[in-house]
Scaffold this active site. Sequence first.
Site, PDB file in Angstrom:
ATOM      1  N   VAL A   1       0.853  -1.207   0.000  1.00 36.68           N
ATOM      2  CA  VAL A   1       0.000   0.000   0.000  1.00 36.68           C
ATOM      3  C   VAL A   1       0.881   1.247   0.000  1.00 36.68           C
ATOM      4  O   VAL A   1       1.764   1.392   0.848  1.00 36.68           O
ATOM      5  CB  VAL A   1      -0.924   0.044   1.242  1.00 36.68           C
ATOM      6  CG1 VAL A   1      -1.806   1.289   1.207  1.00 36.68           C
ATOM      7  CG2 VAL A   1      -1.789  -1.205   1.325  1.00 36.68           C
TER       8      VAL A   1
ATOM      9  N   ASP B   1      -6.712  -1.615  -8.159  1.00 31.47           N
ATOM     10  CA  ASP B   1      -5.490  -1.542  -7.338  1.00 31.47           C
ATOM     11  C   ASP B   1      -5.775  -0.771  -6.037  1.00 31.47           C
ATOM     12  O   ASP B   1      -5.411  -1.212  -4.942  1.00 31.47           O
ATOM     13  CB  ASP B   1      -4.387  -0.839  -8.160  1.00 31.47           C
ATOM     14  CG  ASP B   1      -3.088  -0.690  -7.406  1.00 31.47           C
ATOM     15  OD1 ASP B   1      -2.295  -1.651  -7.383  1.00 31.47           O
ATOM     16  OD2 ASP B   1      -2.862   0.387  -6.818  1.00 31.47           O
TER      17      ASP B   1
ATOM     18  N   LYS C   1      -5.948  -2.031  -2.012  1.00 32.74           N
ATOM     19  CA  LYS C   1      -5.174  -1.331  -0.978  1.00 32.74           C
ATOM     20  C   LYS C   1      -6.070  -0.827   0.156  1.00 32.74           C
ATOM     21  O   LYS C   1      -5.707  -0.936   1.328  1.00 32.74           O
ATOM     22  CB  LYS C   1      -4.411  -0.154  -1.605  1.00 32.74           C
ATOM     23  CG  LYS C   1      -3.261  -0.609  -2.510  1.00 32.74           C
ATOM     24  CD  LYS C   1      -2.716   0.567  -3.316  1.00 32.74           C
ATOM     25  CE  LYS C   1      -1.511   0.180  -4.144  1.00 32.74           C
ATOM     26  NZ  LYS C   1      -1.146   1.194  -5.125  1.00 32.74           N
TER      27      LYS C   1
ATOM     28  N   GLY D   1       6.978   3.276  -7.932  1.00 29.81           N
ATOM     29  CA  GLY D   1       8.346   3.484  -8.399  1.00 29.81           C
ATOM     30  C   GLY D   1       9.268   2.494  -7.722  1.00 29.81           C
ATOM     31  O   GLY D   1       9.032   2.080  -6.580  1.00 29.81           O
TER      32      GLY D   1
HETATM   33  P1  NAP Z   1       7.119  -6.367 -12.979  1.00 29.43           P
HETATM   34  O1  NAP Z   1       8.063  -5.311 -13.408  1.00 29.43           O
HETATM   35  O2  NAP Z   1       6.011  -6.748 -13.902  1.00 29.43           O
HETATM   36  O3  NAP Z   1       8.011  -7.693 -12.668  1.00 29.43           O
HETATM   37  C1  NAP Z   1       7.426  -8.929 -12.410  1.00 29.43           C
HETATM   38  C2  NAP Z   1       8.511  -9.978 -12.265  1.00 29.43           C
HETATM   39  O4  NAP Z   1       7.887 -11.209 -11.916  1.00 29.43           O
HETATM   40  C3  NAP Z   1       9.321 -10.247 -13.531  1.00 29.43           C
HETATM   41  O5  NAP Z   1      10.686 -10.449 -13.217  1.00 29.43           O
HETATM   42  C4  NAP Z   1       8.698 -11.530 -14.080  1.00 29.43           C
HETATM   43  O6  NAP Z   1       9.620 -12.399 -14.749  1.00 29.43           O
HETATM   44  C5  NAP Z   1       8.284 -12.227 -12.810  1.00 29.43           C
HETATM   45  N1  NAP Z   1       7.157 -13.126 -13.076  1.00 29.43           N
HETATM   46  C6  NAP Z   1       5.987 -12.809 -13.684  1.00 29.43           C
HETATM   47  N2  NAP Z   1       5.204 -13.906 -13.755  1.00 29.43           N
HETATM   48  C7  NAP Z   1       5.911 -14.919 -13.182  1.00 29.43           C
HETATM   49  C8  NAP Z   1       5.665 -16.305 -12.988  1.00 29.43           C
HETATM   50  N3  NAP Z   1       4.519 -16.869 -13.395  1.00 29.43           N
HETATM   51  N4  NAP Z   1       6.617 -17.039 -12.364  1.00 29.43           N
HETATM   52  C9  NAP Z   1       7.770 -16.479 -11.971  1.00 29.43           C
HETATM   53  N5  NAP Z   1       8.081 -15.183 -12.140  1.00 29.43           N
HETATM   54  C10 NAP Z   1       7.150 -14.407 -12.746  1.00 29.43           C
HETATM   55  O7  NAP Z   1       6.459  -6.023 -11.593  1.00 29.43           O
HETATM   56  P2  NAP Z   1       6.842  -4.853 -10.559  1.00 29.43           P
HETATM   57  O8  NAP Z   1       6.380  -3.538 -11.064  1.00 29.43           O
HETATM   58  O9  NAP Z   1       8.262  -5.014 -10.135  1.00 29.43           O
HETATM   59  O10 NAP Z   1       5.850  -5.223  -9.347  1.00 29.43           O
HETATM   60  C11 NAP Z   1       6.114  -6.303  -8.492  1.00 29.43           C
HETATM   61  C12 NAP Z   1       5.123  -6.278  -7.324  1.00 29.43           C
HETATM   62  O11 NAP Z   1       5.288  -5.057  -6.595  1.00 29.43           O
HETATM   63  C13 NAP Z   1       3.648  -6.277  -7.739  1.00 29.43           C
HETATM   64  O12 NAP Z   1       2.896  -6.971  -6.760  1.00 29.43           O
HETATM   65  C14 NAP Z   1       3.265  -4.815  -7.719  1.00 29.43           C
HETATM   66  O13 NAP Z   1       1.893  -4.586  -7.524  1.00 29.43           O
HETATM   67  C15 NAP Z   1       4.048  -4.353  -6.516  1.00 29.43           C
HETATM   68  N6  NAP Z   1       4.343  -2.935  -6.486  1.00 29.43           N
HETATM   69  C16 NAP Z   1       4.887  -2.333  -7.567  1.00 29.43           C
HETATM   70  C17 NAP Z   1       5.189  -0.984  -7.509  1.00 29.43           C
HETATM   71  C18 NAP Z   1       5.786  -0.264  -8.688  1.00 29.43           C
HETATM   72  O14 NAP Z   1       5.919   0.957  -8.607  1.00 29.43           O
HETATM   73  N7  NAP Z   1       6.142  -0.957  -9.767  1.00 29.43           N
HETATM   74  C19 NAP Z   1       4.909  -0.262  -6.341  1.00 29.43           C
HETATM   75  C20 NAP Z   1       4.351  -0.927  -5.234  1.00 29.43           C
HETATM   76  C21 NAP Z   1       4.068  -2.267  -5.324  1.00 29.43           C
HETATM   77  P3  NAP Z   1      10.326 -11.995 -16.157  1.00 29.43           P
HETATM   78  O15 NAP Z   1      11.306 -10.921 -15.764  1.00 29.43           O
HETATM   79  O16 NAP Z   1      10.979 -13.240 -16.618  1.00 29.43           O
HETATM   80  O17 NAP Z   1       9.236 -11.498 -17.045  1.00 29.43           O
HETATM   81  N1  HSE Z   2       0.447   0.397  -9.830  1.00 31.70           N
HETATM   82  C1  HSE Z   2       0.567   0.847  -8.482  1.00 31.70           C
HETATM   83  C2  HSE Z   2       0.306   2.337  -8.424  1.00 31.70           C
HETATM   84  C3  HSE Z   2       1.938   0.536  -7.954  1.00 31.70           C
HETATM   85  O1  HSE Z   2       0.351   2.977  -9.476  1.00 31.70           O
HETATM   86  O2  HSE Z   2       0.050   2.869  -7.348  1.00 31.70           O
HETATM   87  C4  HSE Z   2       2.097   0.889  -6.494  1.00 31.70           C
HETATM   88  O3  HSE Z   2       1.326   0.056  -5.695  1.00 31.70           O
END
Ligand code: NAP
Ligand code: HSE
Length: 419
Positions: free
Chosen positions: A125, A194, A198, A296
């Site tokens: 969150v 999303d 949260k 981010g």
């Molecule tokens: P992302 O860039 O889409 O990365 C996902 C990763 O998971 C990739 O390395 C992918 O592998 C791997 N993956 C996907 N499906 C898979 C599977 N079936 N088995 C094994 N590995 C798998 O995601 P992200 O933005 O880093 O977000 C990760 C988490 O953090 C999510 O829950 C998101 O909601 C949360 N989050 C993100 C942010 C943000 O700002 N991005 C902020 C807060 C929370 P490959 O590399 O091989 O494709």
């Molecule tokens: N997609 C989410 C957002 C990532 O934009 O807030 C952080 O949880």
Amino acid sequence: MKKVFILSKRNIALLGLGTVGKVVYEEINNNVSYVLVKDITKKRNIQLSEKIITNDFQEIIQDKNIDIVIELIGGENPAYNYIKKSIKANKNVITANKEVMGKHGKELLNLAEKNNVFLLYEASVAGGIPIISPLVNDLSANEFSSIRGIINGTTNYILTKMSNQKLELSDVLKEAQDLGYAEADPTSDIDGFDAQYKISILSRIAFKSDVSIDQIYVEGISSIKSKDFGYASELGYTIKLLATASINQDKNLLVKVHPALIPNHVPMSSVNGVLNAVEIKGDLVGTLWFQGAGAGAKATASSVLSDLIKIQNTEKKIDINRKNTYEITSMSSHICQYYLRLNVSDKPGVLAGIAMEFGKKNISISSVLQKDLHDDGSADLVIMTYPSLERDMQASIKQIKNLDTVFNIKGMIRVESYK
Ligand code: NAP
Ligand code: HSE
């Protein structure tokens, strides 16, 4: 200089090496034995020993040396399945996954308690803002009456750009994706899911109530047009995607996510770009305000790594007392002012017809703007009402849509009250 988080143990498995996973890995690579990804052949812009990269979760679950699993895959499955299996194998889990914690948090937290392991989810969150730990720990002496906030960075980034640069949603979405803010499937951000996950997580902690996803009213930002910002501004407001959980006059809990008109004079109106903000009201502490990067890679890694330090430094598991305290109520009993943008015939009597329909439900109009006369003879009409019941407003809208003089109701945005 690299920070040392866990002394010399290689006891961590990292699931996911995407936007967030990469930054987490760079900080703790000395302690990571496995990195699970989907595609092991993918070229990655990161120094990584081939020995530790895998797509076989079984390897991880069977390795007794792994006592911490960091899940950064995202989405419901296979993440839910991997978290559950890790807990059952007595491994501590850290996750940033709001979908899993929103839909299955109750079950997984109970399981973690039973297995005497940590399940920490600060990053799920509001990205880098510490919000879960303060609610669970530092503010636990309070009874809360409301939580409201901007808790989706992607939509806040998009709405800010739409407002400042007169752009439409589709013009800005790709930018938010390129910056790593959006979910793998960005409809989760745009349609409000999303934020729904949260606010269910925050409600569960603050109100000690199990709020299931389907008890939360949700509406995303896809109907908002850049012209709405102009009209809202003339009326003294801006538009934000707001998530709220509050105790109403009947002592029931209403949890909802929808775009809201925010008065320009309150701090929430100037939370812009990828920033998130959460306002909490507790009976002892009064009003608290948390603000910071809501998405981010680095901000999110900050929360993930803080959870890791917590596991390292804490012997006792955190006990969250989740008893059902409040009845969850539905949106139909909500009372607020409404902003409506209609496309109407530019003829006398249009407003009178609309006012008559509102009058049948005791809804009064507080102001009217007539705008943009179009070539086809239609005009934009913007109406603000006085506070009214949601069920009355929905009934009136149905009737108003049937009027010959009303071509379309283009938008309805609720006004957030700050009285
Ligand atoms: P992302 O860039 O889409 O990365 C996902 C990763 O998971 C990739 O390395 C992918 O592998 C791997 N993956 C996907 N499906 C898979 C599977 N079936 N088995 C094994 N590995 C798998 O995601 P992200 O933005 O880093 O977000 C990760 C988490 O953090 C999510 O829950 C998101 O909601 C949360 N989050 C993100 C942010 C943000 O700002 N991005 C902020 C807060 C929370 P490959 O590399 O091989 O494709
Ligand atoms: N997609 C989410 C957002 C990532 O934009 O807030 C952080 O949880």
